[in-house]
Design an enzyme around this catalytic site. Structure first.
Site: not given
Ligand SMILES: *Cc1c(COP(=O)(O)O)cnc(C)c1O
Length: 361
Positions: A101, A171, A195
């Site tokens: 990511w 993030d 998540k």
């Molecule tokens: C799942 C995830 C993403 C991507 O998320 P989307 O909503 O599918 O774009 C980005 N960063 C992390 C840390 C993730 O776990």
């Protein structure tokens, strides 16, 4: 009704109480005669839902007044572009590459300016967090970017990088609300909610006000300007109304559970049960550096691909689902987010013990 133990990395398990409450309110939300899915996002009743959600989140995370809370769409992945478009005034930023990511965000930023990889753990398949105490960060970098909890690899920063005065962007998709956080250390904290907070389709971005300006990169779409979203309290266009409503319920659930410090205790307890077993097992091993282990995502392997596959299959039959590791790493991964009960992890470990016994000659 048989609910499974869902170890999916995302979309992921949600508190049963929240789902039940949403079910009860499905046809008639509190006497409005409508479902939340059907009502106007400009109605009084919806205004209360989104305002309460924001207020509860502010309380949970102790968000300072000079930060805006935005409820956005486009997934966490869209922020990979929105961050540089809004923040790259000098067209330069520092990225720490700790997994897929982070790497995707870094690649995206390269479309808008110079994105410098100042540290990486790719040399060992992202199985650790690099030392970030004295990085070579360009003076004129607009920000330093991290992916705080690496969902796929199962690592987490235990201390934030020394940004040497630069704005930190994090993030936190897979560790959102899993433990207390000092928001003031960040310029932006953002994450997709699927998540640890709610249904897919909502991204929450918490942004320090001085970073929200008209001075964005040329060509930045109206919808991706933080200013547009902030000036309109996340209601510039139709927001993901139902998703935000569920997030609001999860915030209330976390408050009831005792807030983020209680969540941390709860999550540490679960992680310890699983990691302790991985450390003593002769069949299963954890895949990352112990000091960098995530509380949320726990990858492990047997070292034998066929045995891994057998485990995943038998576990699913026994009601422990979505334990297959990410396609890029293989093996197994148990995601044990806030809503996973302690009992779910205890039962999983019991199942693993039995599997080990039965499959050891
Ligand atoms: C799942 C995830 C993403 C991507 O998320 P989307 O909503 O599918 O774009 C980005 N960063 C992390 C840390 C993730 O776990």
């Amino acid at each position: 009704m048989a609910r499974v133990y869902n170890f999916s990395a995302g979309p992921a398990v949600l508190p049963e109480e929240v789902l039940q409450e949403a079910a009860d309110e499905m046809l008639d939300y509190r006497g409005s005669g409508q479902s939340v899915m059907e009502m106007s996002h400009r109605s009084k009743v919806y205004d209360t839902i989104i305002k309460e959600a924001e207020a509860d989140l502010r309380e949970l995370m102790n968000i300072p007044d000079n930060y805006k809370v935005l409820f956005l769409q486009g997934g966490a992945s869209q922020q990979f572009a929105a961050v540089p478009m809004n923040l790259m005034k000098n067209r330069k930023a520092a990225y720490i590459i700790t997994g897929q990511w982070a790497k995707k965000a870094w690649k995206e930023a390269q479309m808008y300016g110079e994105a410098v990889a100042v540290a990486s753990s790719e040399d060992k398949t992202f199985s650790y967090i690099p030392d970030c105490s004295d990085l070579d960060i360009p003076e004129d970098a607009d920000y330093v970017y991290i992916c705080e909890n690496n969902t796929i690899y199962g690592t987490k920063y235990k201390t934030l990088p020394n940004t040497k005065g630069h704005t930190l962007v994090g993030d936190v998709s897979s560790c959102f609300l899993s433990e207390p956080v000092d928001v003031s250390k960040y310029g932006i904290i953002y994450g997709g909610v699927q998540k640890n907070i709610g249904p897919a389709g909502v991204v929450i971005a918490i942004i320090r006000e001085d970073l929200i300006t008209e001075d964005v990169l040329p060509g930045t779409p109206t919808m991706l300007k933080y200013k547009t979203q902030a000036d309109n309290d996340s209601l510039y266009n139709t927001p993901p109304c139902y998703g935000i409503y569920i997030c609001g319920k999860v915030f209330k659930w976390i408050k009831k559970m005792g807030g983020l410090s209680a969540m941390k205790v709860h999550n540490e307890k679960k992680a310890k049960i699983l990691y302790d077993f991985l450390d003593e097992s002769k069949m299963f091993t954890g895949t990352v550096a112990k000091e960098d282990r995530s509380l949320m995502n726990v990858p492990f392997v047997t070292g034998d691909k066929e045995l891994d596959a057998k485990f995943v299959e038998e576990a699913a039959k026994a009601g422990f689902v979505n334990l297959k590791g990410h396609r890029s790493v293989g093996g197994m991964r148990a995601s044990i987010y806030n809503a996973m009960p302690v009992e779910g992890v205890e039962k999983l470990v019991e199942f693993m013990k039995n599997f080990e016994k039965e499959n050891t000659k």
